[in-house]
Scaffold this motif. Sequence first.
Motif, mmCIF file in Angstrom:
data_model
loop_
_atom_site.group_PDB
_atom_site.id
_atom_site.type_symbol
_atom_site.label_atom_id
_atom_site.label_comp_id
_atom_site.label_asym_id
_atom_site.label_seq_id
_atom_site.Cartn_x
_atom_site.Cartn_y
_atom_site.Cartn_z
ATOM 1 N N LEU A 208 -57.966 5.320 5.923
ATOM 2 C CA LEU A 208 -57.496 5.152 4.553
ATOM 3 C C LEU A 208 -56.124 4.505 4.653
ATOM 4 C CD1 LEU A 208 -58.551 8.592 3.022
ATOM 5 C CD2 LEU A 208 -59.793 6.410 2.974
ATOM 6 N N SER A 209 -56.081 3.195 4.421
ATOM 7 C CA SER A 209 -54.878 2.410 4.645
ATOM 8 C C SER A 209 -54.137 2.190 3.330
ATOM 9 C CB SER A 209 -55.227 1.060 5.277
ATOM 10 O OG SER A 209 -54.064 0.293 5.510
ATOM 11 N N PHE A 210 -52.910 2.670 3.261
ATOM 12 C CA PHE A 210 -52.045 2.496 2.092
ATOM 13 C C PHE A 210 -50.955 1.483 2.435
ATOM 14 C CE2 PHE A 210 -53.901 6.678 1.731
ATOM 15 C CZ PHE A 210 -54.165 6.824 0.374
ATOM 16 N N HIS A 211 -50.427 0.838 1.408
ATOM 17 C CA HIS A 211 -49.316 -0.082 1.658
ATOM 18 C C HIS A 211 -48.126 0.712 2.176
ATOM 19 C CE1 HIS A 211 -46.440 -3.317 1.257
ATOM 20 N NE2 HIS A 211 -47.420 -4.134 0.889
ATOM 21 N N GLY A 212 -47.465 0.179 3.186
ATOM 22 C CA GLY A 212 -46.338 0.875 3.780
ATOM 23 C C GLY A 212 -45.064 0.742 2.968
ATOM 24 N N THR A 264 -51.222 0.868 10.334
ATOM 25 C CA THR A 264 -52.647 0.514 10.362
ATOM 26 C C THR A 264 -52.987 -0.375 11.549
ATOM 27 O OG1 THR A 264 -52.801 0.702 7.944
ATOM 28 C CG2 THR A 264 -54.510 -0.580 9.059
ATOM 29 N N ASP A 265 -52.190 -1.425 11.772
ATOM 30 C CA ASP A 265 -52.531 -2.351 12.866
ATOM 31 C C ASP A 265 -52.469 -1.660 14.223
ATOM 32 O OD1 ASP A 265 -49.768 -2.078 12.821
ATOM 33 O OD2 ASP A 265 -49.335 -4.231 12.835
ATOM 34 N N ALA A 266 -51.446 -0.825 14.426
ATOM 35 C CA ALA A 266 -51.340 -0.112 15.708
ATOM 36 C C ALA A 266 -52.478 0.881 15.876
ATOM 37 C CB ALA A 266 -49.990 0.610 15.781
ATOM 38 N N THR A 267 -52.900 1.500 14.781
ATOM 39 C CA THR A 267 -53.988 2.478 14.837
ATOM 40 C C THR A 267 -55.314 1.796 15.161
ATOM 41 O OG1 THR A 267 -52.846 3.896 13.249
ATOM 42 C CG2 THR A 267 -55.207 4.292 13.574
ATOM 43 N N LEU A 268 -55.559 0.630 14.597
ATOM 44 C CA LEU A 268 -56.787 -0.107 14.906
ATOM 45 C C LEU A 268 -56.881 -0.403 16.401
ATOM 46 C CD1 LEU A 268 -56.914 -2.646 11.933
ATOM 47 C CD2 LEU A 268 -58.487 -0.745 12.343
ATOM 48 N N LYS A 269 -55.795 -0.847 16.967
ATOM 49 C CA LYS A 269 -55.790 -1.156 18.401
ATOM 50 C C LYS A 269 -55.956 0.119 19.229
ATOM 51 C CE LYS A 269 -52.638 -5.040 17.596
ATOM 52 N NZ LYS A 269 -51.253 -5.541 17.795
ATOM 53 N N ALA A 270 -55.255 1.178 18.828
ATOM 54 C CA ALA A 270 -55.319 2.427 19.588
ATOM 55 C C ALA A 270 -56.704 3.050 19.531
ATOM 56 C CB ALA A 270 -54.277 3.412 19.056
ATOM 57 N N GLU A 271 -57.345 3.012 18.367
ATOM 58 C CA GLU A 271 -58.689 3.589 18.238
ATOM 59 C C GLU A 271 -59.672 2.868 19.153
ATOM 60 O OE1 GLU A 271 -60.155 6.082 16.763
ATOM 61 O OE2 GLU A 271 -58.386 6.913 15.759
#
Length: 341
Positions: A208-212, A264-271
């Motif tokens: 669930l990606s919210f604007h930072g 979000t971008d770091a989480t996508l890579k980490a997942e």
Amino acid sequence: MTWQEQRLPGEHPAVRSGKVGVLLVNLGTPDAASPTAVKRYLAEFLSDPRVIEIPQIAWQPILRGIILNVRPRKSAAAYRKVWTEHGSPLAAITREQALRLGERLAPDGVLVDYAMRYGNPSIASRLSAMKEEGCERILLAPLYPQYCAATTATAVDKAADSLRKMRWQPTLRTLPPYHDDPLYLNALAQDLSQQLDVLPFAPEVLLLSFHGMPERTLHQGDPYHCHCRKTARLLGQMLHRPELRIQTTFQSRFGPAKWLEPATDATLKAEAAQGTRRLAVAAPGFSADCVETLEELAIAGREQFEEAGGEDYAVLSCLNAGEAGMAMLEGLARRELAGWI
């Protein structure tokens, strides 16, 4: 002819009055996917002290001397990837939301229009036009479920600036944030469930990606982070998918300051690096698909996930002008218009 329209000889022409209106407001968009148009848009957006909370005497030389000479070309390239025959997706969808809400409220004589905080159509121009159409009472509806000073508050500020220049001001109400409203959560749960059910794969993770926002805004008292977290928690309960691991993340980092995390971008890579192969992303804080969802999440996000080892990836649509979203907007508007219609 109504009594408002009647006039005696020598009086000024009759003025339209007695109507009720709703003005939907979203963030904004450039008029074209060109560096020139994007530069004009960014100059307005990034000059707002609600958005960049740095003294203007220090910020403007950085903005004018560096950012506006570098960022417009990159941003224009992103806009070109998602631009439509109707223009910016955000503007086109918000226009459709206003049209459909207008159809729903037409039996009650309510006029519905839309505006952008930055860019066109401006809040000032639409408030003026609605007043000319006879709207004495207007519901200002910022389409931000989670309250943030950089979104909700600046829209209200701009409306107040517009009223300041009017001799005959319409009466305004403001739609409150609706991050935990059952109408909003039910619409999200219904819409996202339908989209998840028709995916060609079963996601292991739903982001669930919210604007930072810069982290300092949380410490300064902005409720945005708490609103996002509450939305995510309640939505996760309503989706009731125990097989799906749900994470809350924040996207669109800008500048060197520390922002809300996880990103979000770091989480996508980490997942992907940790073995997640099937992942879906939803953006519940966005009322309409825009460059942040269609390019940043759907295009760049896919590349980030797949390059790190991920396989199946999907970005779910925002509520947009779909049935669930429009039923929600009608319900919210009717509640706030109570006593006026």
